[in-house]
Design a protein around this motif. Structure first.
Motif, PDB file in Angstrom:
ATOM      1  N   ARG A 328      -1.379   3.863  12.233  1.00  0.00           N
ATOM      2  CA  ARG A 328      -1.219   2.852  11.153  1.00  0.00           C
ATOM      3  C   ARG A 328      -0.213   3.225  10.051  1.00  0.00           C
ATOM      4  O   ARG A 328      -0.585   3.898   9.192  1.00  0.00           O
ATOM      5  CB  ARG A 328      -2.432   2.246  10.670  1.00  0.00           C
ATOM      6  CG  ARG A 328      -3.188   1.661  11.585  1.00  0.00           C
ATOM      7  CD  ARG A 328      -4.300   0.637  10.883  1.00  0.00           C
ATOM      8  NE  ARG A 328      -4.955   1.386   9.840  1.00  0.00           N
ATOM      9  CZ  ARG A 328      -5.996   0.938   9.177  1.00  0.00           C
ATOM     10  NH1 ARG A 328      -6.834  -0.091   9.944  1.00  0.00           N
ATOM     11  NH2 ARG A 328      -6.520   1.518   8.211  1.00  0.00           N
ATOM     12  N   ARG A 331       0.222   3.085   5.668  1.00  0.00           N
ATOM     13  CA  ARG A 331      -1.055   2.787   4.794  1.00  0.00           C
ATOM     14  C   ARG A 331      -1.741   3.872   4.290  1.00  0.00           C
ATOM     15  O   ARG A 331      -2.304   4.885   4.962  1.00  0.00           O
ATOM     16  CB  ARG A 331      -2.086   2.114   5.708  1.00  0.00           C
ATOM     17  CG  ARG A 331      -1.741   0.659   5.959  1.00  0.00           C
ATOM     18  CD  ARG A 331      -2.859  -0.139   5.694  1.00  0.00           C
ATOM     19  NE  ARG A 331      -2.420  -1.503   6.692  1.00  0.00           N
ATOM     20  CZ  ARG A 331      -3.291  -1.782   7.503  1.00  0.00           C
ATOM     21  NH1 ARG A 331      -4.304  -1.384   7.944  1.00  0.00           N
ATOM     22  NH2 ARG A 331      -2.777  -2.769   8.338  1.00  0.00           N
ATOM     23  N   THR A 354      -0.242   9.781   4.166  1.00  0.00           N
ATOM     24  CA  THR A 354       0.486   8.417   4.497  1.00  0.00           C
ATOM     25  C   THR A 354       1.479   8.651   5.766  1.00  0.00           C
ATOM     26  O   THR A 354       2.255   9.615   5.543  1.00  0.00           O
ATOM     27  CB  THR A 354       1.590   8.135   3.428  1.00  0.00           C
ATOM     28  OG1 THR A 354       0.811   8.203   2.178  1.00  0.00           O
ATOM     29  CG2 THR A 354       1.772   6.405   3.418  1.00  0.00           C
TER      30      THR A 354
END
Ligand code: ADP
Length: 612
Positions: A328, A331, A354
């Motif tokens: 991901r 995020r 991150t």
């Protein structure tokens, strides 16, 4: 092998390095620090001829590169001389004199080399830089010649630095060309990789579509005449071969490089440590603040796998977390883990990760972390203290309960036998009166113990049901039926709302407040009014009387245990309001009184909304 050892080795045995430092003075400090620290680690002697300001900076840089300059200074392996004063000693009429050079610098180099044994010698000199700054270019070149003679006869490594800006026009001049020819290798003027990126990007933008073709021609050319890093070689080549676009490219490259420098300064000076890792946890970059937390040098971490430093109990969770982060992008994910410092100590760190793998300029997972070991220790201490407090409180309550409970039994015996004494023993009038006092005292004590027991029962967690305050009030009035009748009290109440709590406790709350309103009445017939109003997310409930009132001085005291404003004319234990306050606070509310002597009292308390 550090990047410096590679540079030193690649340049051969008696190498003569040069750096132009005006575009990035920090790069000079880092390079000189690393060059000298590597020498110390190899057991070599060091001769440092710098200005006092630079000497201080290099001293610190040697330390942060992991060597101990203080110890080297004490043992005589590091010799530091003021560049200005040394220069004065070797000049005659503004030009360096061979004999003086030999007796001042040559002698120092020879002594140092023999003191350091066969491990070798490294020197750093700024004498030429001072001459250059004063515009004495040919004197500087003459001095370089003397250095080169010494290098050949004694055999050591030498590093010179010049205050020349590689992005400036002076970089492409005959004087600079001569300086280059006097050396064996040009050292990068800026941070590794950043200057390459800045020049490459500027060339891509301004020379498109021929940028690659130009790069190819630069790679094949012999400009400059000594081995040099790509950015410096490109700038020199462009100025010589494509003068019409060279300045635009160099200006653009300078802008990009300064941007990178600012960004680097931000990261390096951030109190957080910053690292970049690849999707498998391999460290690609570690900021220098990492050294503070982990005790490693940045270059000791690059290339290692970050998971190797994690506590075995935290590693599996961190692996799963990294997988989730890689899946991901962008995020931020926060976590805490234990990492092992170089000295073997475990430290707690708080990490924000991150995924910037898809960001072309980063292509990494960014880890931002800070040491929270002290905070963790304080939290642990607080938790232990709270646990101890709860345990001690529970023990105290159990003791108070047992004591209160057990005291009732002997009290009952005292009462019963005193009454028997009155009934059966031949007592005179005084004897009977005394016996009556004993019974009365024992009964008062029994009420006191009952009140204490009910206060104790409030320490146990109350329920949080929906309670209609109307019903709690009705029950309280039923319990007080006799006192109400006897006093002729007139009690009125507005419709009351619902709240969340325990009905029996709310009944006891109303009961205590209303019985007090009756007990502490004035001359006038007793009138009590109960009402409720909304106050934000709570209900404000009021019980107002027209009794004797309370002196403002005692408004807070009366809620304390055993606090009474009256003697035995009015019976009581001083526990009633303490019970009220415990009930209200147990529901997250507050209780207080508004009153003036002779003008009645209004007891106010807040209770939560019932919700739906
Ligand atoms: P007790 O009534 O048993 O003395 P409380 O804790 O209920 O104990 O009350 C503490 C003190 O507060 C009382 O002794 C009294 O002096 C004062 N007080 C309580 N309620 C009122 C009231 N409605 N009017 C005047 N004084 C009051």
């Amino acid at each position: 092998m550090s990047s410096w050892e590679q540079v030193v080795e690649a340049a051969g045995p008696h190498q003569h390095l040069v750096q132009f430092y005006e575009a990035d003075r920090q790069a000079l400090a880092r390079n000189v620090g690393q060059y000298l620290a590597d020498g110390l680690k190899r057991g070599e002697g060091l001769l440092l001829l710098a200005t006092p300001d630079h000497s201080r900076i290099f001293f610190r840089a040697i330390k942060s590169a992991g060597a101990n300059p203080r110890a080297a200074l004490r043992s005589g392996r590091l010799v530091m001389q003021d560049a200005g004063q040394t220069l004065e000693r070797i000049l005659i009429d503004g030009r360096p004199d061979r004999e003086r050079f030999q007796s001042v610098i040559g002698a120092a180099a020879r002594t140092l080399k023999s003191r350091a044994g066969c491990a070798g010698l490294r020197a750093y000199g700024e004498l030429v830089a001072l001459l250059w700054e004063q515009g004495q270019r040919s004197a500087a070149l003459a001095l370089e010649e003397l250095w080169n003679e010494l290098l050949r006869s004694v055999g050591f490594q030498l590093f010179c630095a010049y205050p020349v800006d590689v992005f400036g026009k002076a970089f492409h001049s005959d004087a600079v060309d001569s300086v280059l020819c006097a050396h064996t290798r040009l050292v990068s003027s800026g941070a590794d990789g950043e200057m390459d990126r800045a020049v490459d990007q500027a060339m891509d933008e301004l020379l498109a579509p021929n940028a690659d073709d130009v790069r190819f021609r630069i790679a094949r050319s012999s400009v400059p005449r000594i081995p040099a890093p790509a950015p410096e070689a490109s700038i020199l080549w462009l100025r010589r071969n494509l003068p019409e676009v060279a300045e635009a490219v160099v200006d653009r490259a300078r802008q990009y490089y300064n941007g990178e420098k600012r960004f680097r300064a931000l990261i390096e000076n951030s109190s957080d440590a910053i690292s970049l890792i690849d999707p498998r946890g391999q460290v690609l970059y570690a900021s220098s603040s990492t050294a503070r937390i982990l005790g490693y040098l940045a270059e000791e971490l690059v290339g290692r796998n970050g998971f190797d430093l994690l506590h075995p109990d935290d590693a599996p969770r961190a692996t799963r977390m990294l997988e989730a982060i890689v899946a991901r992008p962008r995020r931020p994910v926060h976590a805490q883990a234990r990492v092992r410092r170089k000295d073997g100590q475990w430290r707690w760190v708080e990490i924000t990760c991150t995924n910037l793998l898809d960001e072309p300029d980063v292509r990494a997972v960014v880890l931002n972390y800070r040491d929270i070991t002290a905070r963790k220790a304080a939290e642990e201490e607080k938790r232990r203290y709270a646990e101890e407090l709860t345990r001690a409180n529970a023990e105290l309550q159990a003791f108070a309960y047992a004591a209160t409970h057990d005291l009732k039994e002997p009290l009952r015996t005292i009462c019963a036998f005193t009454q028997l004494l009155v009934e059966r023993a031949p007592l005179d009038q005084t004897g009977r009166e005394h016996a009556a006092y004993i019974v009365e005292g024992a009964k008062r004590m029994s009420v006191l113990l009952d009140d204490l027991l009910s206060l104790h029962s409030l320490s146990l967690n109350g329920r949080h049901d929906r309670v209609e305050l109307d019903q709690a009030l009705t029950k309280a009035l039923q319990n007080l039926d006799q006192a109400i009748k006897e006093s002729g009290a007139e009690i009125s109440a507005n419709p009351l709302p619902a709240t969340r709590g325990s009905e029996s406790r709310l009944t006891l709350l109303f009961q205590n407040l209303i019985s007090n309103a009756i007990k502490y009445r004035g001359e006038a017939p007793v009138r009590i009014r109960v009402a409720a109003a909304r106050r934000g997310r709570e209900w404000l409930v009021t019980v107002a009387d027209n009794g004797i009132g309370i002196d403002p001085e005692y408004r807070e005291q009366i809620f304390g245990l055993f606090k009474r404003l009256h003697n035995r004319d009015i019976p009581g234990t001083g526990i009633g309001l303490a019970i009220c306050s415990k009930i209200v606070e147990g529901m997250g509310g507050k209780i207080w009184v508004e009153s003036e002597p002779g003008k009645g009292s209004t007891f106010c308390f807040t209770v939560p909304f019932a919700g739906n």
